[in-house]
Design a protein around this motif. Sequence first.
Motif, PDB file in Angstrom:
ATOM      1  N   ASN A   1      -4.358   6.085   5.478  1.00 30.71           N
ATOM      2  CA  ASN A   1      -4.824   4.979   4.634  1.00 30.71           C
ATOM      3  C   ASN A   1      -3.891   4.879   3.430  1.00 30.71           C
ATOM      4  OD1 ASN A   1      -6.149   3.136   3.016  1.00 30.71           O
ATOM      5  ND2 ASN A   1      -8.178   4.001   3.369  1.00 30.71           N
ATOM      6  N   LEU A   2      -3.213   3.731   3.289  1.00 33.81           N
ATOM      7  CA  LEU A   2      -2.213   3.568   2.232  1.00 33.81           C
ATOM      8  C   LEU A   2      -2.811   3.139   0.899  1.00 33.81           C
ATOM      9  CD1 LEU A   2       0.620   1.754   4.250  1.00 33.81           C
ATOM     10  CD2 LEU A   2       0.389   4.202   3.748  1.00 33.81           C
ATOM     11  N   LYS A   3      -4.076   2.785   0.862  1.00 30.78           N
ATOM     12  CA  LYS A   3      -4.694   2.369  -0.395  1.00 30.78           C
ATOM     13  C   LYS A   3      -4.910   3.585  -1.301  1.00 30.78           C
ATOM     14  CE  LYS A   3      -7.053  -2.044   0.150  1.00 30.78           C
ATOM     15  NZ  LYS A   3      -8.350  -2.746   0.027  1.00 30.78           N
ATOM     16  N   ARG A   4      -4.407   3.496  -2.534  1.00 31.02           N
ATOM     17  CA  ARG A   4      -4.549   4.581  -3.486  1.00 31.02           C
ATOM     18  C   ARG A   4      -4.412   4.034  -4.902  1.00 31.02           C
ATOM     19  NH1 ARG A   4      -0.064   4.267  -0.530  1.00 31.02           N
ATOM     20  NH2 ARG A   4       2.005   4.583  -1.470  1.00 31.02           N
ATOM     21  N   ARG A   5      -4.799   4.805  -5.858  1.00 34.32           N
ATOM     22  CA  ARG A   5      -4.800   4.339  -7.253  1.00 34.32           C
ATOM     23  C   ARG A   5      -3.396   4.130  -7.787  1.00 34.32           C
ATOM     24  NH1 ARG A   5      -8.985   7.765 -10.818  1.00 34.32           N
ATOM     25  NH2 ARG A   5      -8.487   6.055 -12.252  1.00 34.32           N
ATOM     26  N   GLU A   6      -2.461   5.017  -7.407  1.00 30.80           N
ATOM     27  CA  GLU A   6      -1.085   4.905  -7.887  1.00 30.80           C
ATOM     28  C   GLU A   6      -0.108   4.987  -6.723  1.00 30.80           C
ATOM     29  OE1 GLU A   6      -0.500   6.733 -12.183  1.00 30.80           O
ATOM     30  OE2 GLU A   6      -1.484   8.181 -10.857  1.00 30.80           O
ATOM     31  N   ILE A   7       0.984   4.269  -6.856  1.00 30.89           N
ATOM     32  CA  ILE A   7       2.031   4.260  -5.835  1.00 30.89           C
ATOM     33  C   ILE A   7       3.336   4.739  -6.476  1.00 30.89           C
ATOM     34  CG2 ILE A   7       3.413   2.810  -4.286  1.00 30.89           C
ATOM     35  CD1 ILE A   7       1.007   0.935  -4.062  1.00 30.89           C
ATOM     36  N   ALA A   8       4.039   5.620  -5.768  1.00 35.34           N
ATOM     37  CA  ALA A   8       5.331   6.109  -6.262  1.00 35.34           C
ATOM     38  C   ALA A   8       6.468   5.435  -5.505  1.00 35.34           C
ATOM     39  CB  ALA A   8       5.411   7.624  -6.090  1.00 35.34           C
ATOM     40  N   ALA A   9       7.623   5.393  -6.113  1.00 30.58           N
ATOM     41  CA  ALA A   9       8.800   4.794  -5.482  1.00 30.58           C
ATOM     42  C   ALA A   9       9.107   5.491  -4.160  1.00 30.58           C
ATOM     43  CB  ALA A   9       9.996   4.887  -6.420  1.00 30.58           C
ATOM     44  N   LYS A  10       9.519   4.714  -3.172  1.00 30.36           N
ATOM     45  CA  LYS A  10       9.899   5.157  -1.828  1.00 30.36           C
ATOM     46  C   LYS A  10       8.688   5.458  -0.917  1.00 30.36           C
ATOM     47  CE  LYS A  10      14.395   7.020  -3.192  1.00 30.36           C
ATOM     48  NZ  LYS A  10      15.307   8.200  -3.138  1.00 30.36           N
ATOM     49  N   GLU A  11       7.503   5.326  -1.463  1.00 34.29           N
ATOM     50  CA  GLU A  11       6.311   5.518  -0.630  1.00 34.29           C
ATOM     51  C   GLU A  11       5.937   4.213   0.072  1.00 34.29           C
ATOM     52  OE1 GLU A  11       3.808   8.920  -3.154  1.00 34.29           O
ATOM     53  OE2 GLU A  11       3.176   6.812  -3.150  1.00 34.29           O
ATOM     54  N   PRO A  12       5.322   4.284   1.286  1.00 39.53           N
ATOM     55  CA  PRO A  12       4.847   3.066   1.942  1.00 39.53           C
ATOM     56  C   PRO A  12       3.683   2.473   1.156  1.00 39.53           C
ATOM     57  CG  PRO A  12       4.110   5.007   3.140  1.00 39.53           C
ATOM     58  CD  PRO A  12       5.053   5.487   2.081  1.00 39.53           C
ATOM     59  N   ALA A  13       3.676   1.143   1.002  1.00 38.83           N
ATOM     60  CA  ALA A  13       2.648   0.479   0.193  1.00 38.83           C
ATOM     61  C   ALA A  13       1.681  -0.342   1.046  1.00 38.83           C
ATOM     62  CB  ALA A  13       3.305  -0.417  -0.854  1.00 38.83           C
ATOM     63  N   PHE A  14       2.219  -1.088   2.002  1.00 34.25           N
ATOM     64  CA  PHE A  14       1.370  -1.912   2.887  1.00 34.25           C
ATOM     65  C   PHE A  14       2.188  -2.348   4.094  1.00 34.25           C
ATOM     66  CE2 PHE A  14       3.362  -4.791  -0.140  1.00 34.25           C
ATOM     67  CZ  PHE A  14       3.772  -5.858   0.638  1.00 34.25           C
ATOM     68  N   LYS A  15       1.524  -2.989   5.023  1.00 32.09           N
ATOM     69  CA  LYS A  15       2.202  -3.522   6.213  1.00 32.09           C
ATOM     70  C   LYS A  15       1.895  -5.009   6.359  1.00 32.09           C
ATOM     71  CE  LYS A  15       0.588  -1.134   9.676  1.00 32.09           C
ATOM     72  NZ  LYS A  15       0.420  -0.487  11.013  1.00 32.09           N
TER      73      LYS A  15
END
Length: 327
Positions: free
Chosen positions: A157-171
């Motif tokens: 599950n890609l939904k999270r409070r914070e996203i870091a660079a180079k991480e998958p965010a959505f499709k």
Amino acid sequence: MSRKKTIIIIYVFLLIFLYLIIYVLPNLIVSLKSSYAVQYGEIEVSQNANGLIVREENVYTATSSGKANYLIGDDDLVRVGTKIIDLEGGKKEADEELLKLSKKVKAVSVPTGDYTAQYDGLVAYYCDGYESKIRPESIDKISEDTVKSIEDKSVVNLKRREIAAKEPAFKIVNRSHWNLVCFLKSNPNIVYTEGKGIRVVIEGAGGKSSLLMTVDSVFKNKKTGKTKLVLTSDRYYNGMTSDRKVKVTLVDSINKGLVIKNTSIISNKKGQKGVMVKNKVGDFVFKPISIIVTDGENSVVANKVFFDKNGKAVDTIVTYDIILTRP
């Protein structure tokens, strides 16, 4: 007792014995045989299998870090240019597992800094790492071993409070075309042909869904005896963007008519298939039948009358006829 009377008594007993043998015993044996009343019903001719969902999809990887504000819901249909996530600036160390996931899908990743859709499609916040390996253009390479190698619990599950660079965010998933690949055991009662429509029941993360799909290709492996069936659809079902390996039921047909057991079916000297039906005097006599469809255990047959190869009307069984289970 005189000899003459003895002979008469023996004669009478012989007559009674012969009567029992000739008339009573056959009817008794027949009555002891299992039988049942023919009733109207339906037969679903189907196959169960494991299936593999094949999608055209792209994974969007973040080029910056920050707190995520999700603007679009899971499985919502969006157009090119639609903003999916609003990211508030900030620093966050990347998660090692998410970085590994990004590397797995690098071939189909789309780096994004504005978090907008570059293609029309469905938004999905689930990623399993097979997005670059299992695609429509690689269907020919998908084998039964590929299906077996898929891990059921690989979806993240890609939904999270914070996203870091180079991480998958959505499709973004193409809804207009997706495939289902199945490997099936031989079934003489079902024939798949390209272009044929099939009702498919998919059991995935969202529960059971029923939809119509079209046969795209059929390939039978002579060594294994199994058939590789590729189905295609442009219809959405709940779980289509996140499911990968699913349990499916392929419903070839649902036929209604008189339902009989296959054990009841015999052939006469002319090769005509039929059943043994109880007549008005209690004897079981041969009655021809016309089989519409069978699932291997039961068959749907014509009611009252059918036409033979020469177009001649043939009387057959009717509802509530009593027929032998095993003639």
